[in-house]
Design an enzyme around this catalytic site. Structure first.
Site, mmCIF file in Angstrom:
data_model
loop_
_atom_site.group_PDB
_atom_site.id
_atom_site.type_symbol
_atom_site.label_atom_id
_atom_site.label_comp_id
_atom_site.label_asym_id
_atom_site.label_seq_id
_atom_site.Cartn_x
_atom_site.Cartn_y
_atom_site.Cartn_z
ATOM 1 N N PRO A 87 -60.273 51.308 3.314
ATOM 2 C CA PRO A 87 -60.930 50.104 3.818
ATOM 3 C C PRO A 87 -59.977 49.282 4.683
ATOM 4 O O PRO A 87 -58.821 49.060 4.323
ATOM 5 C CB PRO A 87 -61.303 49.355 2.535
ATOM 6 C CG PRO A 87 -61.413 50.422 1.493
ATOM 7 C CD PRO A 87 -60.357 51.424 1.857
ATOM 8 N N GLU A 88 -60.451 48.867 5.851
ATOM 9 C CA GLU A 88 -59.673 48.022 6.739
ATOM 10 C C GLU A 88 -60.253 46.613 6.691
ATOM 11 O O GLU A 88 -61.078 46.298 5.834
ATOM 12 C CB GLU A 88 -59.671 48.620 8.150
ATOM 13 C CG GLU A 88 -59.030 50.015 8.190
ATOM 14 C CD GLU A 88 -58.951 50.616 9.579
ATOM 15 O OE1 GLU A 88 -58.914 49.839 10.558
ATOM 16 O OE2 GLU A 88 -58.936 51.857 9.697
ATOM 17 N N LYS B 73 -55.620 42.865 4.008
ATOM 18 C CA LYS B 73 -56.565 43.732 3.292
ATOM 19 C C LYS B 73 -56.604 43.409 1.796
ATOM 20 O O LYS B 73 -57.146 44.177 1.004
ATOM 21 C CB LYS B 73 -56.179 45.192 3.503
ATOM 22 C CG LYS B 73 -56.170 45.632 4.964
ATOM 23 C CD LYS B 73 -55.715 47.075 5.098
ATOM 24 C CE LYS B 73 -55.513 47.460 6.550
ATOM 25 N NZ LYS B 73 -55.051 48.866 6.690
ATOM 26 N N ARG C 286 -58.967 57.245 -6.655
ATOM 27 C CA ARG C 286 -57.617 57.749 -6.341
ATOM 28 C C ARG C 286 -56.503 56.890 -6.943
ATOM 29 O O ARG C 286 -55.334 57.270 -6.905
ATOM 30 C CB ARG C 286 -57.436 57.840 -4.822
ATOM 31 C CG ARG C 286 -58.469 58.735 -4.145
ATOM 32 C CD ARG C 286 -58.073 58.982 -2.710
ATOM 33 N NE ARG C 286 -59.193 59.499 -1.932
ATOM 34 C CZ ARG C 286 -59.125 59.814 -0.656
ATOM 35 N NH1 ARG C 286 -57.983 59.643 0.005
ATOM 36 N NH2 ARG C 286 -60.171 60.278 -0.008
ATOM 37 N N ARG D 293 -50.646 59.783 11.462
ATOM 38 C CA ARG D 293 -52.073 59.449 11.434
ATOM 39 C C ARG D 293 -52.790 60.183 12.564
ATOM 40 O O ARG D 293 -52.308 60.226 13.702
ATOM 41 C CB ARG D 293 -52.290 57.938 11.591
ATOM 42 C CG ARG D 293 -51.537 57.077 10.579
ATOM 43 C CD ARG D 293 -51.924 57.371 9.152
ATOM 44 N NE ARG D 293 -53.297 57.045 8.865
ATOM 45 C CZ ARG D 293 -53.709 55.839 8.459
ATOM 46 N NH1 ARG D 293 -52.837 54.851 8.315
ATOM 47 N NH2 ARG D 293 -54.979 55.625 8.186
#
Length: 271
Positions: free
Chosen positions: A2-3, A58, A111, A261
């Site tokens: 999530p950003e 975040k 996770r 990335r």
């Protein structure tokens, strides 16, 4: 992961259900998330009233009248939902914060890269201390980026994703913003002109604001607190579209790994 838009969507979904509520209790089913959950969570939250819910980068902060705030990060796959108190826990439902109204704030994280920590009301948590400005704030401008980039040889995409430069811009929105600004993600940060940084800052603001309006981007993991998907995925220009045609010029999009990335861009539209 999530950003900023996804975390902002979570904030806006949770806040009306939490602010003003008294916390009845805390259940920790799995206290070993990314970091161990500190003892203040179980000791100070029960009996406290939630006074505000806010976001920094975040991170979500649940402010209380107990002298501090619960500090949450969703990690790679975390989600927060407000549910009826008798809802049975599922796999990976690690934390319940039960409320006076009979509902429960539930943290699910398959996770376990997320975290639940404590920030004293008189201090800034070390995870927040060195963060850059918010991208939707007046402090984030092209002039700011250009000044900070001088002499930097890192790729501009890596520079833009540095949380000490600006917070909340991850892989998805960095790729999309660079495409809109017409800047190659491979270009050295120190070699981007002031005019192009001004375009980039505007692109970041516009794309993030629109993504928030659309409820974020649902890829593998993110869902909003009401279970609805984010719809910005339907608007993506480059992210996740390796080998497809650029929506702007029609040429095949390129792919490379930058800073570990995956990166997709248009070699024609982005220079």
């Amino acid at each position: 992961m999530p950003e900023l838009p996804e975390v902002e969507t979570t904030l806006r979904g949770l806040s009306p259900h939490l602010v003003g509520q008294r916390i009845h209790g805390v259940i920790l089913r799995r206290p070993d998330l990314r970091w161990p959950i500190p003892e203040q969570i179980e000791r100070l939250l029960p009996g406290a009233t939630i006074t505000n819910v806010r976001r920094r980068a975040k991170y979500l902060l649940i402010d209380t009248d107990a002298g501090g705030s619960a500090l949450l990060h969703l990690g790679m796959s975390g989600s927060l939902r407000v549910l009826p108190g008798d809802t049975l826990p599922r796999a990976h439902d690690h934390v319940d914060i039960s409320l006076q109204n009979g509902r429960v704030l539930r943290f699910n994280d398959p996770r376990r890269f997320g975290c639940l920590l404590w920030q004293s009301g008189t201090q800034t948590h070390e995870l927040l201390a060195a963060l850059g400005p918010e991208p939707l704030s007046d402090a984030f401008t092209g002039d700011y980026l250009h000044a900070l980039a001088q002499g930097r040889r890192a790729a501009v995409k890596t520079f833009l994703m540095d949380q000490a430069v600006v917070v909340g811009v991850g892989n998805i929105y960095a790729a999309e913003s660079l495409h809109r600004a017409g800047i190659s993600p491979l270009r050295e940060a120190g070699k981007v002109s002031l005019a192009r940084y001004r375009r980039l800052a505007d692109a970041v603001k516009d794309i993030l604001a629109y993504a928030i309006q659309r409820g974020g981007t649902t890829l593998r993991d993110f869902i909003s607190p009401d279970g609805a998907p984010g719809y910005f995925e339907q608007e993506l220009s480059v992210y996740g579209r390796e080998g497809e045609a650029c929506k702007q010029c029609g040429r095949v999009l390129k792919h490379a790994t930058i800073g570990q990335r995956a990166t997709v861009w248009c070699g024609s539209c982005q220079r």
